[in-house]
Motif scaffolding. Structure first.
Motif, PDB file in Angstrom:
ATOM      1  N   ALA A  88     -13.914   0.416 -46.897  1.00 41.51           N
ATOM      2  CA  ALA A  88     -14.304   0.937 -45.584  1.00 41.51           C
ATOM      3  C   ALA A  88     -13.242   0.656 -44.531  1.00 41.51           C
ATOM      4  O   ALA A  88     -13.161   1.352 -43.532  1.00 41.51           O
ATOM      5  CB  ALA A  88     -15.625   0.327 -45.155  1.00 41.51           C
ATOM      6  N   GLY A  91     -11.371   3.537 -43.738  1.00 41.13           N
ATOM      7  CA  GLY A  91     -12.163   4.705 -43.356  1.00 41.13           C
ATOM      8  C   GLY A  91     -12.596   5.532 -44.531  1.00 41.13           C
ATOM      9  O   GLY A  91     -12.878   6.712 -44.397  1.00 41.13           O
ATOM     10  N   MET A  92     -12.672   4.915 -45.702  1.00 40.15           N
ATOM     11  CA  MET A  92     -13.017   5.696 -46.891  1.00 40.15           C
ATOM     12  C   MET A  92     -14.426   5.435 -47.388  1.00 40.15           C
ATOM     13  O   MET A  92     -14.765   5.798 -48.504  1.00 40.15           O
ATOM     14  CB  MET A  92     -12.033   5.394 -48.017  1.00 40.15           C
ATOM     15  N   GLU A  93     -15.257   4.768 -46.557  1.00 34.92           N
ATOM     16  CA  GLU A  93     -16.591   4.475 -47.071  1.00 34.92           C
ATOM     17  C   GLU A  93     -17.510   5.688 -47.009  1.00 34.92           C
ATOM     18  O   GLU A  93     -18.624   5.642 -47.482  1.00 34.92           O
ATOM     19  CB  GLU A  93     -17.204   3.287 -46.330  1.00 34.92           C
ATOM     20  N   VAL A  94     -17.021   6.768 -46.422  1.00 37.26           N
ATOM     21  CA  VAL A  94     -17.841   7.970 -46.341  1.00 37.26           C
ATOM     22  C   VAL A  94     -17.818   8.672 -47.692  1.00 37.26           C
ATOM     23  O   VAL A  94     -16.819   9.251 -48.080  1.00 37.26           O
ATOM     24  CB  VAL A  94     -17.315   8.929 -45.259  1.00 37.26           C
TER      25      VAL A  94
END
Lengths: 195, 149, 367, 367
Positions: A88, A91-94
């Motif tokens: 995360a 910014g990749m926890e989506v």
């Protein structure tokens, strides 16, 4: 009122079988890697503009992953998104389940021929620009299942793979390094110049 | 401790017509004629003292001369186990009766055997390929199937 | 400086030219401030959820990861825009706009300081209710036009949910209106010498839950039910149209937080700090609470959502309205805290009663 | 007026956020109610049984890892026990204890992941899942310490285990045993009294006792339906008869019971590990088999109580170095037999919860 489920489901199965056979016939060759990775030498000569920088920064900073995980490597990917390794931060926890929203497909696990049309379809449904990371031995070459009758020997038969991460399964650290490589690759791409 | 029922023990309880359905009495199992499987299985399920109410697993094996299907039964009450076998001598078109009328648990396992070994189970409610796709040629677990892409 | 500008711009316009200038500048201001602050709120949500999940959350893009939403926006806006072949093209195009525009419109009547608002409508509350239900129309259009079974189910759910939760929402707002004696949001704020949450705890309870359902947040996020409907109504949207939906969703959350702050927390009122800061702080507070709920609770099933609205929330809202109305009309000179205590007692008794009644409990595991 | 509705086929999977991998369900829904369902398997069929026929006995161990990839140790153990039964290999005392410890640790991992994804399917935004994963990472560390691998351990060998415990393992294990029980209590408390969890899982997806037995369900699914059957008690393998533990049984057979049985089983696993860690003897850890290992011809069925149910290996040996036939009794596959009966009549949202509560692993379903 009642759908004749058995009869209609048989038709669906037959249709699916035909799709699989077709894909199997058409994917005897390995797909080449996307070109901009190969001719790095040429790319280095292009002056990357500020607009490119901004776009590439946006793209590499918010890589949304499609939840198209097939097998064992999934758990190493989930470990990577768990607090211990924490993807995360980048910014990749989506995790988007709809391919329309996703940018990145991490092919975690063995791909079987029965699954291949589905994965290919998901890849086709994703909006450009999109990237593929082949995670684990099975994703690269079929791994220890390579000589099985039902396993696709590598995702590169059906998808153009950008980054390969070896390991069975790769450790989360390795996956993170692979993602870092992908981010570097994205940085190099120029959108304002058409070659 | 789960005890294993001896084949002789069970054979002695079978009477009349059912006894004639037995092809061979082995140490820990009985080999049954395929046509009579449901009767024998029903007998060991409902008979006092046997009560094999739990079908644990069904396995298909491709021997050079015949196909064999091995059923493993448990009795949850009595805590013992027993094995039944059937042999399909017809290697070209093997047919066996389905046990789904007695145990729902046979459903997916019989589909699996049908898919991978090609043994048809008569009386199965939805006998179609389970793992491979429709249109896949051959049955992978047969010995004459050539593995590989 | 901003404040003075705002006040000059927004002081009740007298002449026609002043009116237009006010409309233009203030309208533009609202849009810009809302859209940028929504990015902040997205960042806040992701960081907060990160905290709830024992991790830092996005922190690499910019200081404290503040630029993360900006990166998302850049990326999403430059993505390919796909329209499915069999989609209803016009409706597919219009749907994102229909769901974003009303959300921004709501802010027109939310005061950010005394009389500083776009339009001081004397039917403010009515306006909010009317406008906010258009959002669901956009959702329905998107779900229907996408030609996708998941989005279709999502669209059906959206309408069912809207119809059910509009009722308690309106009734809970009516309690506030009775206490304030006005439908204008500006007057409602000014009437709150004591924040209405103290006088109307049951009203706030109903309002908060109903607005959670209105803005499709957990536990009522059936439209986007990630684990069932994959992505719900926006499943086929990509690129800019998806960004619009994403923005609309968060705008709605922010706007409803601001509305809750205005109606129940005294809006811009507060000592020492400038009014807009107070409003922002209260909005952040309510928003954080929404995020907390999102990070904790599972989702309800559609029939449970309906049951909850009609059997639990609606009677409570009516009872609350009844008590408030009675206390105001029968005993107008009574101290205000009587209403507050009555409402609190109602809330506690009601919730206890229903939880006893609806207990789905049973035996535990025997070893 | 009578409304006419038309059923339609909703396709869930093979790539769907809550099918735990690549499972596909063709669901016929009437509105939101499920009238028929057809599970479609085989999207992860890798032909392990065929591959095993061309590999030596030892080479098959890595293949078994990849079947139930969240419980690799259990698969290893089941396979090793079967081959030992076939060839009559004795296992040293210390190795048996190590096997028990590993197997129980792995059971906790599997149950943690099962429960975590169960709540994910219910709609929580990853939070319980993330909490479970912190617990899982602790165990992963322990397993990595002995085997060098994080996920697919490949640790068991015929006649023992591949290597002795490192000296720092037992202290780390004791620390883990101190930390884990309060954590399990925390998970339990966090979710046991949550009204939404209760409403979503109580009396949902009931599998009756008769149906469970008839459909050959095993493991927690069977025990939640009120059958006290655990292979560790019913037919003790390894050294399980030396330990004192209970078999948790629930009576309703609904989703909540399956979840509670898993929580309780984790506590029992902790008890077993405590006893095993206290009583672990010194000595050899492996009774080596010859390099060219050829078990005698014969047929054998070996089993263990895996985390998903009775995990059995059926091996036919013709006396050569490769098995003639290897069949796996995969509990995940067989537990799905009653899926149709459990799902029919419930809503779309319940599909995920019921399916999640069965807790399957696709690698094992399709092999």
């Amino acid at each position: 009122m009642e759908i004749k489920s058995q009869q209609s489901s048989m038709n669906i199965d037959l249709h699916e079988g035909r799709l699989i056979e077709e894909l199997k016939r058409s994917s005897c060759e390995m797909m080449p890697e996307p070109s901009e990775w190969l001719d790095e030498e040429i790319k280095r000569n292009i002056i990357v503009s500020t607009v490119d920088k901004l776009l590439n920064w946006g793209r590499k900073t918010s890589l949304w992953t499609e939840t198209a995980f097939t097998a064992c490597c999934t758990f190493e990917f989930i470990s990577l998104s768990s607090p211990r390794f924490d993807i995360a931060r980048f910014g990749m926890e989506v995790l988007r389940s709809s391919p329309r929203h996703a940018d990145l497909i991490i092919t975690a696990g063995t791909l079987t021929w029965k699954m291949a049309p589905q994965i290919k379809r998901i890849y086709d449904q994703m909006a450009e620009p999109k990237w593929v990371i082949a995670m684990g031995s099975c994703g690269i070459s079929g791994g220890i299942f390579a000589d099985s009758y039902s396993v696709v020997p590598g995702y590169n038969r059906i998808l153009p793979v950008d980054v390969y991460i070896p390991g069975c399964p790769p450790r989360p650290e390795a996956l993170m390094a692979g993602i870092e490589r992908l981010r570097k690759k994205i940085e190099k791409k120029s959108f304002t110049k058409v070659d | 401790m789960t005890t294993t029922m001896k084949g002789k023990q069970v054979f002695d309880m079978l009477k009349g017509e059912l006894a004639s359905a037995i092809v061979e009495v082995q140490d820990e199992c009985l080999v049954v004629k395929p046509a009579k499987l449901t009767e024998v299985a029903g007998f060991i399920k409902h008979t006092q003292g046997l009560e094999f109410d739990y079908l644990s697993s069904a396995t298909g094996i491709d021997y050079p001369d015949y196909f064999e299907v091995v059923y493993l039964f448990y009795s949850l009450e009595k805590n013992h186990r027993f094995t039944l076998r059937i042999r399909c001598a017809d290697k070209a078109d093997p047919v066996a009766p389905s046990l789904t009328c007695l145990w729902m648990g046979a459903d997916l396992q019989e589909r699996e055997i049908y898919d991978l070994l090609g043994i048809k189970f008569s009386g199965h409610p939805l006998l179609k390929r389970i793992f491979m796709w429709e249109g896949f040629e051959g049955h992978p677990l047969r010995k004459d199937f050539k593995n590989g892409f | 400086m901003t404040e003075t500008l705002l006040i000059t711009v927004s002081a009740r316009p007298e002449t026609s030219s002043e009116f237009w200038l006010h409309l233009l500048l203030f309208g533009l201001g609202i849009i810009i401030v809302l859209l940028t602050s929504v990015m902040l709120f997205i960042w806040l949500e992701r960081r907060l959820i990160g905290r709830f999940q024992l991790r830092p959350g996005p922190n690499r893009a910019g200081p404290f990861g503040l630029l993360q939403p900006l990166a998302d926006v850049i990326k999403v806006l430059t993505k390919e825009d796909i329209i499915p072949n069999r989609a209803d093209k016009i409706i597919f195009w219009v749907a994102p706009v229909v769901s974003l525009a009303p959300v921004i419109l709501i802010l027109a009547v939310v005061p950010i300081a005394d009389s500083v608002l776009l339009a001081d409508l004397n039917i403010g509350v009515l306006y909010v209710i009317a406008i906010s239900s258009i959002v669901s129309l956009g959702v329905f259009m998107a779900g229907w036009a996408s030609y996708n079974k998941y989005s279709m189910i999502s669209a059906m759910r959206s309408v069912a949910q809207l119809v059910s939760y509009e009722m308690p929402l309106i009734l809970s707002m009516a309690g506030v209106v009775i206490l304030a004696g006005s439908l204008s949001l500006n007057d409602i704020v000014k009437a709150q010498s004591i924040p209405f949450i103290i006088l109307q705890p049951a009203g706030f309870f109903v309002f908060f839950i109903a607005s959670l359902a209105e803005i499709n947040r957990t536990p009522f996020d059936l439209l986007e039910a990630e684990s069932e409907l994959v992505a719900g109504y926006n499943i086929e949207y990509s690129g800019m149209k998806f960004a619009t939906f994403y923005l609309a969703e968060y705008c709605e959350a922010v706007v409803f937080s601001a509305l809750a702050a205005t109606l129940f927390f005294g809006g811009w009122q507060g000592p020492w700090l400038p009014p807009i800061i107070w409003l922002l702080l209260k909005t952040v507070l309510v928003f954080s609470f929404i995020v907390w709920i999102r990070a904790t609770l599972p989702r309800l099933r559609i029939d449970q959502v309906m049951n909850f609205a009609w059997k639990f929330l609606l009677p409570l809202a009516i009872l609350n309205l009844l008590i408030t109305g009675l206390s105001v009309s029968l005993w107008p000179e009574a101290p205000l805290w009587i209403t507050g205590i009555a409402s609190l007692v109602l809330l506690v008794v009601y919730v206890l009663f229903w939880s006893k009644f609806f207990k789905p409990g049973g035996k535990t595991v025997a070893v | 007026m009578v409304f006419k509705t038309e059923p339609f086929i909703l396709n869930l999977g093979p790539i769907h956020p809550s099918t735990h991998g690549v499972f596909r369900m063709r669901v016929v829904v009437d509105g939101e109610v499920i009238t028929d369902i057809e599970p479609v398997f085989g999207y992860l069929h890798r032909g392990i049984e065929k591959l095993a026929e061309n590999k030596t006995y030892k080479q098959i161990i890595p293949l078994t890892d990849r079947m139930d990839y969240v419980a690799a140790m259990n698969n290893n153990l089941a396979y090793a026990i079967t081959v030992e039964k076939l060839a009559g290999i004795e296992v040293p005392e210390r190795a048996e204890y190590i096997r028990v410890i590993m197997s129980e640790l792995q059971r906790i991992v599997s149950h943690l992941i099962g429960i975590g994804s169960f709540f994910n399917d219910m709609g929580t935004f990853f939070t319980p899942f993330v909490y479970m994963f912190t617990g899982k990472e602790k165990i992963t560390d322990l397993l990595e310490m002995v085997s060098g691998q994080r996920l697919l351990h490949n640790y068991m060998r015929f006649g023992g285990v591949s290597g002795d415990l490192p000296p720092e393992f037992l202290p780390a294990l004791r620390k883990f045993l101190r930390e884990m029980p309060p954590e399990i209590d925390m998970y339990d408390r966090l979710l046991k009294e949550n009204e939404i969890v209760l409403a979503r899982s109580k009396n949902v997806g009931i599998l009756t006792r008769e149906m469970a037995i008839n459909a050959s369900a095993s493991g927690p699914v069977l025990r939640a339906s009120g059958v006290k059957r655990d292979m560790r008690k019913a037919d003790p393998y390894s050294v399980y008869d030396r330990f004192d533990f209970d078999v948790p049984v629930a009576c309703n057979g609904d989703c909540y019971d399956r979840y509670q049985v898993r929580i309780e089983e984790m506590r029992q696993s902790i008890r077993i590990i405590e006893q095993a860690a206290a009583g672990i003897p010194e000595g050899e850890v492996i009774n080596p088999v010859p390099l060219r290992f050829q078990p005698p011809a014969g047929e054998v069925y070996g089993f263990i109580e895996g985390s998903k149910g009775e995990l059995g290996f059926h091996i036919v040996s013709d006396g050569s170095a490769r098995p003639y036939r290897l069949h796996v009794r995969a509990p995940s596959l067989i537990n799905l037999t009653a899926l149709k009966n459990m799902l029919t009549g419930w809503k779309v949202a319940d599909v995920m919860v019921i399916f999640g509560s069965i807790d399957i692993c696709l690698g094992e379903v399709d092999r």
